[in-house]
Design a protein around this motif. Structure first.
Motif, PDB file in Angstrom:
ATOM      1  N   THR A  15       6.106 -80.809  18.746  1.00  0.00           N
ATOM      2  CA  THR A  15       5.595 -79.666  19.510  1.00  0.00           C
ATOM      3  C   THR A  15       5.214 -78.558  18.528  1.00  0.00           C
ATOM      4  N   ILE A  16       4.543 -77.522  19.044  1.00  0.00           N
ATOM      5  CA  ILE A  16       4.161 -76.388  18.198  1.00  0.00           C
ATOM      6  C   ILE A  16       5.390 -75.715  17.614  1.00  0.00           C
ATOM      7  N   ASP A  17       6.423 -75.518  18.447  1.00  0.00           N
ATOM      8  CA  ASP A  17       7.656 -74.885  17.955  1.00  0.00           C
ATOM      9  C   ASP A  17       8.311 -75.715  16.855  1.00  0.00           C
ATOM     10  N   GLU A  18       8.274 -77.023  17.020  1.00  0.00           N
ATOM     11  CA  GLU A  18       8.866 -77.895  16.000  1.00  0.00           C
ATOM     12  C   GLU A  18       8.061 -77.873  14.706  1.00  0.00           C
ATOM     13  N   ILE A  20       6.338 -75.298  13.664  1.00  0.00           N
ATOM     14  CA  ILE A  20       6.656 -73.999  13.064  1.00  0.00           C
ATOM     15  C   ILE A  20       7.961 -74.079  12.295  1.00  0.00           C
ATOM     16  N   GLN A  21       8.961 -74.714  12.913  1.00  0.00           N
ATOM     17  CA  GLN A  21      10.273 -74.854  12.272  1.00  0.00           C
ATOM     18  C   GLN A  21      10.162 -75.667  10.984  1.00  0.00           C
ATOM     19  N   ASP A  24       8.293 -73.542   8.263  1.00  0.00           N
ATOM     20  CA  ASP A  24       9.194 -72.500   7.754  1.00  0.00           C
ATOM     21  C   ASP A  24      10.213 -73.085   6.782  1.00  0.00           C
TER      22      ASP A  24
END
Length: 575
Positions: A15-18, A20-21, A24
């Motif tokens: 996913t997008i959040d994953e 991003i993680q 980072d």
């Protein structure tokens, strides 16, 4: 078959959040040298530039790539187009139908609000978009023409083309600013705007939107705009706009002329102050600066008459009638500029020795500014020669009397004012006049009904000064105070105290005891079986005249015993 890259696989798997993680985590484990090395291996200058600014710069900044910026811009236009696509459909989002038996109509308010919200988001994009060689110079013109076309597509019976489409400041700012950003000269800019305006039949743009955009221009550009319009002011397109006091171009040009050509500014004021009274103020100031007092006095008179909309053949004279009477129903609250204008006029008349007009203007100012604050008006009356303004004083009393009346002329308020203002009258005279008035009402039931709200008002006000409400609490649940919210009620109460209004309480007690029955509604006359008013008046009758109450109760029990809601209301009233 082309093998998928690792990046492509990650996008499909996470996913997008994953993602991003993951990024980072990876980037936090790398120092700047490793990041530079990684970026140098990429064959994409846009990624290198944006990532370097975000990761390698010591400055905290919000950076968006041109591609990302353009993507957001296009998303805003997709939202715009979505709303516009709903136009023309008689069953669509903007076809509003209040009731099923009524024909639908075009809901221009919701439509324009939706586009305004998008335009507000578009505004910060315009400068950068124009710098990106975005060559759609007619972008907003064509977008709004499409809006007009969509409105015209509604069936004729909906009347959408007659309702108009009024945009607010954000859409207008987008139109004007985009025209400026894409113009190669002031001439092109102005001609483009005129062309855009003339292309609309239904759409109207917002004055404040124009003002906001022009306020961002430099003084040099504003002077260029002023010079161009001046040079072309006799061309029909400009002539029509400059002679219309409501047109934004007239307002902008007039503002520019006040800064760049004072002579031209005064000429416009002189030519148009009969249409716009505020222009007269500048002419008066100019006369005062040049010590032309007689001309300034005449201009003051003409300016006030322009404010009133009076014809030159029927000018208003401050010595013969009150300004508040001339305004009539249009008078809501005093205009501060008019107050200052009358003060200036008064000073002028004082300097050229016109004492009667000075007195009249003093009274005009206080009655206009503090119409219902009687003590303030009287303080001025006591300081001026009353012989020259006696008619104006009487007119003010009549004006207040009419403002304190709901059904017919309020006799008792006029008597109250006379008793306080006339040196030959006093509290005893006021008491006598109210007693005569109550006798007249007592002898004439028809007049009593026509004066009932004035009677109610007097009853409430005397209750403020006596034990009337304590004596008859139920009466004050049955009647209402028509002057409670009236701005002069505080003055009425204050002057009732001055004239010993409490002495009227015994008279009113006797009057209500005798005539309360006149106000008791017949149960035959009822709206939707609501007998609350009947019960309230019956309770008041019981307090004021118990014997009459018993008689009425006996009659109602015989005649109206089947009216269950009547007896329910009487029971709930605690009788």
């Amino acid at each position: 078959m082309t093998q998928k890259t690792f990046g492509k696989k990650l996008i499909e798997a996470l996913t997008i959040d994953e993602l991003i993680q993951l990024l980072d985590g990876l980037l936090s484990s790398m120092d700047k040298a490793h990041i530079r090395q990684m970026l140098s291996n990429l064959n994409n200058e846009n990624i290198k530039e944006i990532t370097s600014q975000l990761l390698l710069s010591d400055k905290v900044t919000k950076v968006v790539s041109d591609n990302k910026f353009l993507q957001k811009w296009q998303e805003l236009w997709k939202s715009w187009d979505k709303y516009v696509s709903e136009l023309g459909d008689e069953e669509g989002e903007y076809a509003c139908q209040d009731n099923h038996w009524k024909a639908p109509y075009f809901d221009d308010t919701n439509f324009t609000e939706n586009l305004e919200n998008i335009a507000e988001k578009m505004l910060p994009f315009l400068d950068r978009i124009s710098q990106m060689q975005y060559k759609e110079t007619d972008l907003f013109k064509e977008a709004l023409q499409e809006v007009e076309s969509g409105i015209m597509d509604y069936p004729e019976w909906m009347g959408a083309e007659y309702s108009g489409c009024y945009f607010s400041e954000y859409v207008t700012e987008c139109v004007v600013k985009w025209a400026w950003l894409n113009a190669d000269s002031v001439e092109t800019f102005l001609n483009d705007l005129i062309e855009i305006e003339d292309s609309f039949n239904i759409i109207n743009l917002d004055e404040q939107g124009y003002i906001n955009c022009f306020n961002e221009l430099s003084e040099k550009v504003e002077k260029e705009i002023y010079d161009y319009i001046t040079k072309n002011k006799n061309i029909p397109a400009w002539k029509e706009r400059l002679h219309d006091k409501y047109c934004i171009w007239h307002q902008l040009y007039h503002n520019f002329s006040s800064r760049f050509d004072h002579t031209s500014y005064l000429e416009t004021c002189r030519n148009m102050f009969h249409k716009n009274w505020e222009y007269g103020i500048s002419l008066i100031e100019d006369c005062l600066d040049n010590d032309k007092l007689v001309e300034a006095e005449e201009l003051s008179r003409q300016t006030i008459n322009s404010f009133l909309g009076r014809e030159a053949k029927k000018p208003w004279n401050p010595e013969t009638s009150l300004l508040i009477s001339e305004l009539k129903s249009f008078y809501n609250s005093p205009n501060r500029s008019i107050i200052e204008l009358m003060k200036t006029w008064m000073d002028i008349t004082d300097k050229i020795n016109m004492p009667s007009k000075v007195n009249a203007l003093k009274l005009q100012i206080v009655t206009y500014e503090n119409t219902y604050e009687w003590d303030k008006v009287v303080s001025v009356i006591e300081k001026i020669d009353n012989s020259s303004v006696s008619g104006l004083i009487e007119e003010w009393k009549v004006f207040c009397t009419h403002s304190a009346n709901y059904q017919s002329k309020n006799y008792w308020v006029k008597c109250l004012m006379d008793a306080t203002l006339d040196k030959n009258k006093n509290s005893s005279w006021f008491f006598k006049k109210i007693k005569e008035w109550l006798t007249t009402l007592s002898d004439n039931p028809k007049e009593l009904m026509s004066q009932k709200t004035n009677l109610f008002a007097l009853t409430f006000d005397i209750a403020e000064l006596s034990d009337l409400m304590k004596k008859y609490p139920s009466l004050f649940k049955a009647i209402y105070h028509p002057l409670k919210e009236n701005p002069q009620n505080p003055s009425i109460l204050k002057w009732l105290k001055k004239t010993d209004g409490a002495a009227l309480a015994p008279l009113l007690k006797i009057f209500w005891k005798k005539h309360l029955l006149n106000f008791l509604p017949d149960p035959v006359n009822v709206d939707k079986a609501n007998y609350n008013a009947h019960a309230k008046w019956l309770a008041a009758l019981k307090e004021a005249n118990p014997k009459e109450y018993q008689t009425i109760l006996t009659q109602w029990k015989k005649k109206h015993h089947r009216r269950r809601n009547l007896w329910k209301a009487i029971q709930e009233a605690g009788i």
